[in-house]
Design a protein around this motif. Structure first.
Motif: not given
Length: 345
Positions: A184-196
């Protein structure tokens, strides 16, 4: 604290709420956030728990309705456990009606609210009740609903942390992995999911808000000129917020905040001379589907995602927490259509 069997990563509203419900159901939980409690969007100051318009119903609107109706019990239990008030109250909301077409539409929604909200809340069209605490209304009429509530986001996160501490759960900056992890890591988590990925899963949308030295703790919140005006229990009033997709500094305030404060003062007579005592700016996590992302992380057994609260995270949190606990502890999947993680991938 006993050895944890579930790790919740993220000490914002989704992470804390999920951890609280898991702990209440007997799970051994640890909450991990390297930046500490409410360091991201959940550390804001606005806290408008407002419903969607009662028409064109869909699973997202139904989910939020159920969550708003759960909120009073949810936050009362949190406050009782930890001894800290989240600033919750179902004080309702007033909105000005600009012209005759808007008045006709508002009156139609009186009936749809009866059908969709039932006896749980009302949507009323009425003459302005308190000209000092009302936005400019060319028709002299306003919408008043009894479903909207307010909460102080920052206080609510501290209340949840105290409630978790009463269950032996502390907020850690680091901890060993467990077999089950909720992200449940907010913007950081979305950035990780965006990678690649070839398309965005989600992004941070900047918002700015201000806190005024004006006390009206029992007054309804107001929605006027696209702004939320929220009287808090602590004797302050919040004004928010901007919606910014382009920015230079995610956490700085600027003329856009000055503009919404000026608009609020122009719209609400009582706020004309109220002093700004605090400002906030930060990124709020919005998924590509615009609905919260809930459920298993595809391809990562034992990992779950709860993200994308954006502007309605606090309103969605009670239902999100119980939905995720049902899934993790009982394998019972009640995630609405469109909320599944795959909907944003």
């Amino acid at each position: 604290m006993a050895t944890a069997d579930i790790t919740v990563r993220g000490a914002g509203i989704f992470g804390l709420s999920i951890a609280w419900v898991l702990a209440c159901r007997g799970a051994q939980v640890q909450v991990v956030d390297p930046n500490g409690l409410a360091a991201g969007a959940s550390g804001g100051i606005v806290g408008a728990l407002a419903p969607h318009v009662p028409e064109n119903w869909n699973p997202k609107k139904q989910f939020q309705l159920e969550s708003l109706l759960m909120a009073e019990t949810f936050w009362a239990e949190v406050q009782q456990a930890g001894g800290i008030s989240p600033g919750y109250a179902r004080t309702g909301r007033c909105q000005p009606i600009a012209d005759e077409p808007a008045l006709t539409l508002a009156l139609q929604r009186v009936e749809t609210a009866k059908n969709l909200w039932g006896k749980n809340a009302t949507w009323t069209v009425r003459p302005i009740q308190n000209p000092e605490w009302a936005a400019n209304s060319p028709t002299g009429m306003e919408i008043h609903d009894t479903l909207s509530a307010r909460i102080h986001p920052r206080h609510a996160c501290h209340a949840l942390a105290a409630a978790l501490a009463s269950q032996g759960v502390d907020i850690l900056t680091d901890a060993p992995e467990t077999d089950i992890t909720v992200h449940a890591t907010g913007v950081v988590g979305l950035d990780q999911l965006n990678a690649g990925r070839t398309r965005m899963v989600g992004a941070g949308i900047k918002g700015q808000a201000a806190l005024l030295d004006f006390a009206a703790p029992d007054a309804p919140q107001l929605f006027a000129d696209t702004l939320h005006i929220i009287p808090h229990a602590d004797g302050t009033t919040a004004i928010g917020s901007t919606t910014e997709r382009e920015y230079d500094d995610a956490t700085s305030t600027d003329r856009q905040l000055d503009d919404i404060v000026a608009r609020a003062r122009a719209a609400i007579p009582a706020l004309k001379n109220a002093k700004v005592i605090a400002k906030w700016a930060g990124l709020r996590p919005r998924s590509r589907s615009r609905a919260p992302m809930l459920g298993p992380w595809p391809g990562r057994p034992g990992h779950f995602i709860a993200n994308g609260g954006f502007k309605i995270g606090f309103g969605m949190a009670p239902k999100v927490a119980h939905t995720m606990a049902d899934l993790i502890l009982d394998g019972h999947d009640t995630i609405p259509q469109g909320f599944e993680v795959q909907a944003s991938l």
